[in-house]
Motif scaffolding. Structure first.
Motif, PDB file in Angstrom:
ATOM      1  N   LEU A  68       0.180   3.740  12.737  1.00 53.60           N
ATOM      2  CA  LEU A  68      -0.920   3.756  11.772  1.00 53.60           C
ATOM      3  C   LEU A  68      -0.514   4.504  10.495  1.00 53.60           C
ATOM      4  CD1 LEU A  68      -3.804   2.790  11.403  1.00 53.60           C
ATOM      5  CD2 LEU A  68      -4.605   4.934  12.415  1.00 53.60           C
ATOM      6  N   ILE A  69       0.180   5.637  10.678  1.00 53.31           N
ATOM      7  CA  ILE A  69       0.626   6.418   9.519  1.00 53.31           C
ATOM      8  C   ILE A  69       1.656   5.629   8.713  1.00 53.31           C
ATOM      9  CG2 ILE A  69       1.722   8.590   8.781  1.00 53.31           C
ATOM     10  CD1 ILE A  69      -1.098   8.834  10.036  1.00 53.31           C
ATOM     11  N   GLN A  70       2.533   4.920   9.419  1.00 56.31           N
ATOM     12  CA  GLN A  70       3.540   4.112   8.715  1.00 56.31           C
ATOM     13  C   GLN A  70       2.853   3.018   7.888  1.00 56.31           C
ATOM     14  OE1 GLN A  70       6.069   2.794  11.940  1.00 56.31           O
ATOM     15  NE2 GLN A  70       6.579   4.899  12.517  1.00 56.31           N
ATOM     16  N   LEU A  71       1.824   2.408   8.463  1.00 56.21           N
ATOM     17  CA  LEU A  71       1.087   1.369   7.736  1.00 56.21           C
ATOM     18  C   LEU A  71       0.398   1.968   6.508  1.00 56.21           C
ATOM     19  CD1 LEU A  71      -0.528  -0.620  10.704  1.00 56.21           C
ATOM     20  CD2 LEU A  71       1.241  -1.450   9.136  1.00 56.21           C
ATOM     21  N   PHE A  72      -0.202   3.140   6.676  1.00 53.63           N
ATOM     22  CA  PHE A  72      -0.895   3.792   5.559  1.00 53.63           C
ATOM     23  C   PHE A  72       0.088   4.144   4.447  1.00 53.63           C
ATOM     24  CE2 PHE A  72      -4.786   5.573   8.071  1.00 53.63           C
ATOM     25  CZ  PHE A  72      -5.270   4.281   8.162  1.00 53.63           C
ATOM     26  N   LEU A  73       1.269   4.649   4.852  1.00 51.55           N
ATOM     27  CA  LEU A  73       2.281   5.011   3.845  1.00 51.55           C
ATOM     28  C   LEU A  73       2.655   3.799   3.005  1.00 51.55           C
ATOM     29  CD1 LEU A  73       4.683   7.395   5.806  1.00 51.55           C
ATOM     30  CD2 LEU A  73       3.411   7.930   3.723  1.00 51.55           C
ATOM     31  N   ILE A  74       2.806   2.670   3.667  1.00 53.32           N
ATOM     32  CA  ILE A  74       3.250   1.477   2.945  1.00 53.32           C
ATOM     33  C   ILE A  74       2.120   0.894   2.094  1.00 53.32           C
ATOM     34  CG2 ILE A  74       4.002  -0.929   3.252  1.00 53.32           C
ATOM     35  CD1 ILE A  74       5.567   0.126   5.727  1.00 53.32           C
ATOM     36  N   PHE A  76      -1.114   2.332   1.347  1.00 56.09           N
ATOM     37  CA  PHE A  76      -1.827   3.242   0.447  1.00 56.09           C
ATOM     38  C   PHE A  76      -0.878   4.155  -0.328  1.00 56.09           C
ATOM     39  CE2 PHE A  76      -4.976   2.600   3.953  1.00 56.09           C
ATOM     40  CZ  PHE A  76      -5.858   1.819   3.232  1.00 56.09           C
ATOM     41  N   GLY A  77       0.315   4.396   0.255  1.00 57.80           N
ATOM     42  CA  GLY A  77       1.241   5.344  -0.359  1.00 57.80           C
ATOM     43  C   GLY A  77       2.109   4.726  -1.441  1.00 57.80           C
ATOM     44  N   LEU A  78       2.645   3.552  -1.163  1.00 60.28           N
ATOM     45  CA  LEU A  78       3.590   2.938  -2.102  1.00 60.28           C
ATOM     46  C   LEU A  78       2.995   2.645  -3.478  1.00 60.28           C
ATOM     47  CD1 LEU A  78       5.884   0.573   0.038  1.00 60.28           C
ATOM     48  CD2 LEU A  78       6.362   2.850  -0.887  1.00 60.28           C
ATOM     49  N   PRO A  79       1.705   2.290  -3.581  1.00 61.42           N
ATOM     50  CA  PRO A  79       1.147   2.047  -4.910  1.00 61.42           C
ATOM     51  C   PRO A  79       1.344   3.219  -5.864  1.00 61.42           C
ATOM     52  CG  PRO A  79      -0.338   1.193  -3.276  1.00 61.42           C
ATOM     53  CD  PRO A  79       0.756   1.912  -2.528  1.00 61.42           C
ATOM     54  N   SER A  80       1.407   4.466  -5.339  1.00 59.61           N
ATOM     55  CA  SER A  80       1.631   5.611  -6.219  1.00 59.61           C
ATOM     56  C   SER A  80       3.037   5.595  -6.799  1.00 59.61           C
ATOM     57  CB  SER A  80       1.374   6.925  -5.468  1.00 59.61           C
ATOM     58  OG  SER A  80       2.321   7.054  -4.439  1.00 59.61           O
ATOM     59  N   LEU A  81       3.926   4.797  -6.196  1.00 61.48           N
ATOM     60  CA  LEU A  81       5.260   4.596  -6.773  1.00 61.48           C
ATOM     61  C   LEU A  81       5.280   3.325  -7.613  1.00 61.48           C
ATOM     62  CD1 LEU A  81       7.529   5.380  -3.654  1.00 61.48           C
ATOM     63  CD2 LEU A  81       6.886   6.917  -5.531  1.00 61.48           C
ATOM     64  N   GLY A  82       4.093   2.754  -7.819  1.00 61.10           N
ATOM     65  CA  GLY A  82       4.002   1.555  -8.631  1.00 61.10           C
ATOM     66  C   GLY A  82       4.239   0.281  -7.842  1.00 61.10           C
TER      67      GLY A  82
END
Lengths: 217, 278
Positions: A68-74, A76-82
């Motif tokens: 679940l955390i891996q999915l969230f990172l990809i 919800f997290g990746l957009p902050s890297l554009g």
């Protein structure tokens, strides 16, 4: 209480559509997960210590953190890297990466189970490391690995339910939607559970069939 | 005589250069010293058998020559080319040396034919047609043409070893090394493999045979090496080694064998000329 399945009958086609997305997601993830996993597993036995260590670290992190955390990172997290990925793509990437960690360990085990004499015979016949891997070791290792890979596929089908948290309309997500319309929670999730059971059963029975065929030939 | 100690580095042009030249070879596994200063020279077309108790370093010597083991010090030359350094690829070594293992090490997922053609196609760059034609000729030579589509699991041990010999020959090596080729076989299957090896001897190939088949070694070899404790203790013509060994260690080894094999090993060989004082 009494169970009344009639309330959800009008929504069955939605559940089936959700099951279809679940199947698609699982198939894609098991495919890319296996590809990546074979690569990572092969790196685990490369005769270069730093490469082996890097592959080991990858597997260690993947297996030691929740999907679940891996999915969230990809997602919800990746957009902050554009990097904005569509939910389905993000889900497939997450599941594939997660699966590759487990497949990587399976592959390493499968490769190490091939007798040392196969490496030696290949070497004296002039095969390079990569050719030995490709023509001699992996074909045998994959045969050893098939049962474990099958289990991994079944696991993936079930874990794909986490894609519902990315608002992907796979089986579990659709189940929640049907429940919110019909209020028949018990019945809905019993049916959802049965559909998962059918999917995993069909998968494991077909894999057992393939294994038998392979053993005979 | 082999094992001369000339200091000239063998050069490519020399016609009389040995097929195998080993100089001061040391090999240890961790703290266990397996080969201690072994020097050896095998001439082109010569058949050398290596005998000796297990743990004497026979297999390790063969494995160093075909570079399955990295050596600790010393030099190994094959036809004048120094091969103990990593500048030689697996391919370079394979074109010079074929190796036969005790456990055959056939590729179980491939048919007999594919076992023979894989390397010629992938390493030597032969066309599939040429490789198959060549492989079929070799299978005929070892008497297993009809098994071309069989998997190794469908073959007897003797058949497996004959396929393994054919597979090694398919790379057209100049030298063949045999590491106890019949030790894993049921007794009744030993003969068929020895027949194939004897056929190779007749063809004039350079060979080094590590074996416990003393009668065979005596029959086919030009020279017999006796190894013990990581050294070549004694070497010479088979009749000399088996009939009148000079070194006590050799004598002891052969006497122990004679208990098992009867007297046939030494019979008929200028036995009168030998006087043991043991």
């Amino acid at each position: 209480m009494t169970l009344d399945f009639s309330a959800i009958v009008p929504y069955l086609h939605m559940l089936f559509a959700g099951a279809k997305v679940t199947i698609q997601a699982s198939l894609l993830s098991v495919f890319f997960g296996a590809l990546l996993g074979i690569f990572v597993g092969a790196l685990r036995v490369v005769p270069l210590a730093p490469v082996r260590a890097a592959a080991a670290a990858y597997i260690y992190i993947i297996r030691g953190t929740p999907l679940l955390i891996q999915l969230f990172l990809i997602y919800f997290g990746l957009p902050s890297l554009g990097l904005n990925l569509p939910a389905f793509t993000a889900g497939i990437i997450g599941l594939s990466i997660n699966s590759s960690g487990y497949v990587g360990e399976i592959v390493r085990g499968g490769i190490e189970a091939v007798p040392k004499g196969q490496w030696e015979a290949s070497k004296v016949l002039g095969l390079s490391y990569l050719k030995t891997m490709r023509f001699i070791i992996l074909p045998q290792a994959i045969r050893n690995m098939l049962p474990a890979i099958g289990n991994e596929f079944v696991t993936l089908i079930k874990e794909s339910s986490l894609l519902s948290t990315l608002a992907i309309t796979e089986l579990t997500m659709v189940g929640q939607q049907v429940r919110s319309v019909t209020y028949a929670s018990f019945e809905t999730f019993i049916v959802v559970g049965i559909i998962y059971l059918v999917l995993t059963s069909v998968t494991s029975f077909s894999l057992q069939y393939v294994e038998k065929k392979w053993k005979v030939s | 005589m082999p094992n001369n100690s000339s200091d000239t580095i063998p050069s490519d042009s020399s016609a009389s250069q040995p097929a195998i030249e080993v100089r001061s070879l040391h090999k240890s596994f961790g703290s266990l010293s397996v080969l201690r200063d072994v020097s050896l020279s095998v001439g082109e077309g010569e058949v050398v058998s290596v005998i000796g108790p297990s743990g004497s370093g026979k297999s390790t010597l063969a494995r160093c020559i075909c570079r399955l083991e990295e050596i600790n010090s010393g030099e190994i030359y094959l036809y004048g080319k120094r091969t103990d350094r990593s500048s030689h690829s697996n391919r370079d070594i394979a074109r010079l040396v074929g190796m036969i293992f005790q456990q055959f090490n056939l590729f179980p997922h491939l048919s007999v034919l594919d076992n023979l053609t894989l390397s010629p196609i992938r390493i030597l760059g032969l066309s599939r047609e040429d490789a198959v034609e060549n492989a079929m000729a070799l299978l005929k030579r070892v008497g297993l043409e009809e098994k071309r589509n069989a998997r190794p699991s469908e073959l007897s041990g003797g058949q497996c070893q004959r396929v393994a010999i054919a597979r090694a020959l398919a790379m057209n090596p100049k030298i063949m090394l045999f590491d106890e080729p019949t030790s894993a076989l049921d007794p009744e299957l030993v003969g068929e493999v020895l027949d194939v090896i004897a056929g190779l001897v007749d063809s004039g190939m350079t060979m080094m045979i590590i074996t416990h088949e003393m009668m065979f070694a005596k029959e086919v070899s030009d020279r017999v090496l006796f190894m013990a404790d990581g050294n070549i203790v004694e070497q010479g013509h088979p009749k000399k080694i088996f009939s009148c060994p000079e070194v006590p260690r050799t004598r002891l080894f052969l006497q122990r064998l004679l208990v098992h094999f009867g007297k046939e090993l030494t019979e008929g060989d200028e036995k009168e000329a030998c006087r043991y004082d043991a």
